[in-house]
Design an enzyme around this catalytic site. Sequence first.
Site, mmCIF file in Angstrom:
data_model
loop_
_atom_site.group_PDB
_atom_site.id
_atom_site.type_symbol
_atom_site.label_atom_id
_atom_site.label_comp_id
_atom_site.label_asym_id
_atom_site.label_seq_id
_atom_site.Cartn_x
_atom_site.Cartn_y
_atom_site.Cartn_z
ATOM 1 N N THR A 22 4.790 -8.269 -2.781
ATOM 2 C CA THR A 22 4.010 -8.540 -1.569
ATOM 3 C C THR A 22 2.637 -7.908 -1.778
ATOM 4 O OG1 THR A 22 4.509 -6.488 -0.410
ATOM 5 C CG2 THR A 22 6.125 -8.285 -0.190
ATOM 6 N N ASP A 23 1.720 -8.127 -0.847
ATOM 7 C CA ASP A 23 0.395 -7.526 -0.981
ATOM 8 C C ASP A 23 0.478 -5.999 -0.980
ATOM 9 O OD1 ASP A 23 -0.770 -9.972 -1.167
ATOM 10 O OD2 ASP A 23 -1.221 -10.127 0.982
ATOM 11 N N CYS A 24 1.398 -5.456 -0.194
ATOM 12 C CA CYS A 24 1.503 -3.991 -0.121
ATOM 13 C C CYS A 24 2.527 -3.405 -1.092
ATOM 14 C CB CYS A 24 1.765 -3.557 1.316
ATOM 15 S SG CYS A 24 3.074 -4.482 2.123
ATOM 16 N N TYR A 25 3.464 -4.234 -1.555
ATOM 17 C CA TYR A 25 4.470 -3.791 -2.538
ATOM 18 C C TYR A 25 4.474 -4.787 -3.699
ATOM 19 C CZ TYR A 25 6.319 -0.424 0.820
ATOM 20 O OH TYR A 25 6.460 0.635 1.683
ATOM 21 N N PRO A 26 3.490 -4.693 -4.615
ATOM 22 C CA PRO A 26 3.308 -5.756 -5.616
ATOM 23 C C PRO A 26 4.329 -5.768 -6.755
ATOM 24 C CG PRO A 26 1.680 -4.026 -5.913
ATOM 25 C CD PRO A 26 2.423 -3.687 -4.663
#
Lengths: 136, 405
Positions: free
Chosen positions: B138-142
């Site tokens: 994800t954008d916060c957990y790449p």
Amino acid sequence: MKVSRKIVLHFPARLVEEPIAYRLVKDYNLQFNILKASIIPDSEGFVVLELSGSQEDYDRGIRFLAKTGVKIEALSQNVVRNEDKCTHCGACLTICPTGAFEVDPITREVLFVHDRCIACANCIKACPPRAMELHF
Amino acid sequence: MSKTIEEINSKIRSGKVVVVNAEEVIDIVRHRGLSQAASEIDVVTTGTFAPMCSSGIYFNIGHSKPRIKLEAGKTYLNDVPAYTGFAATDVMIGATALPEDDPRNKIHPGDFNYGGGHVIEDLVSGKDITLSATSYGTDCYPRKKLDTLINIQSLNEAVFFSLRNCYQNYNVAVNTSDKTIYTYLGIIKPRLGNAMYCSAGQLSPLLNDPYYKTIGIGTRLFLGGGTGYISWHGTQHSPSAPRTDNGVPKRGAATLSLTGDLKQMNARWLRGVSMQGYGASLGVGVGIPIPILNEEILEYTAITDEDIFTAVVDYSTAFPNNLPDILGETSYAQLKSGTIRLGSKSIPTASLSSYRRALEISNILKDWIASGNFLLTAPVAPIPGAESGQSTRPLNYRPVERNNC
């Protein structure tokens, strides 16, 4: 002098149907106790025996066995208890065919009486913490 | 005469507490009588050590650089699947989880040499554990993959948590069929060849407080070698089970949900176990102190194996089909004698619960209390009791109708 030894006999296919144990009793006055056996007609087989009698009869019996073509080995399989792993639950008690496990009635410690063990290995996988080990 | 928990705790603090285990108390009460023994004894300690499915742990591994969210991916600990459906770095694993490539019972009976219980034992022993995870970025957990060693010392929190432990009493398993069966109570030989039981009997925590008068939510206890607490009643809590005149249930009855700091615990008391033909589990050590507040509570702790009964159940028919039938009842004194009788048949017995280890736990807890290191707690709330009417219901099976087009 009386001797009693645990031995493994390997039978080649041609001997599988010969009454070899009978001869040990009849001609050599030996007592035997079959601890484990796997004999399939027309194929190879093995028997783990505890053989007892006088030293003289025992030696003559072994010579007879060797002459017939049976391969003889001392029983080298040994079951030992890993004391660090045993939790003394007692799951082994009713699994052992020779009663090699006992519970001390006072301490409830599970005792392993090695002399009674015939190395059948039934306890190895029956032990939940896997404390019983088979050594060769 | 009665005492309060606060009075007992003052005695613990001043080193004047009198504490005995649930085996020793039997003779003391027999010789000195209830009244005198109740005035002398402050605490009775109990213990149990047995395979307890429903046990598990959770921990927080800390955030990696870059960050990964484990929560909707797949995470394995030494190849055993863990549950991560809570949050990014919280991982939970239960005692009975198995590696996906474990052959199970494909060749019956399977060995089940390594499962969740063994991961827990290894982690508690201080061994490095392999954590392998995949997820989506994800954008916060790449980050999408993580392959790392973890160790209990570097985890943020590591907590023991069980949905159900400390069964108050338990079935004795036998087998009336013609073939050996492989169960969670061990290997059961055909034609009533043996009987397997699993309780510490007179030492077992809830058999010494059969109506849960002192044991409840918040009770501090010995758990896996460290300190734990009762967090709730356990799943399948069934306090309405039939009881003998002394109040002791003759069937499974109560269970407890336990929690505690895994970092305090040790592998002597959390032991991975393999049940041939069945699966993996975890041997758990638990000890609960019982404050002797009055004679009635002392009398409960003086229970002996002769007075505790349980049901003999056929695990070849009744148990697998979830039928209520029992073959008979037997006492723990009979079970511990090495044989029980069922009709005209004498059946050799074996235990899965280690009485010797249970005794050791009760003695460790005794030492903790006597040395002032362990104070007793009053429950902050009771667990449902015999009067609650609570019992375990079977599944209400309702077939699903689907339109398979």
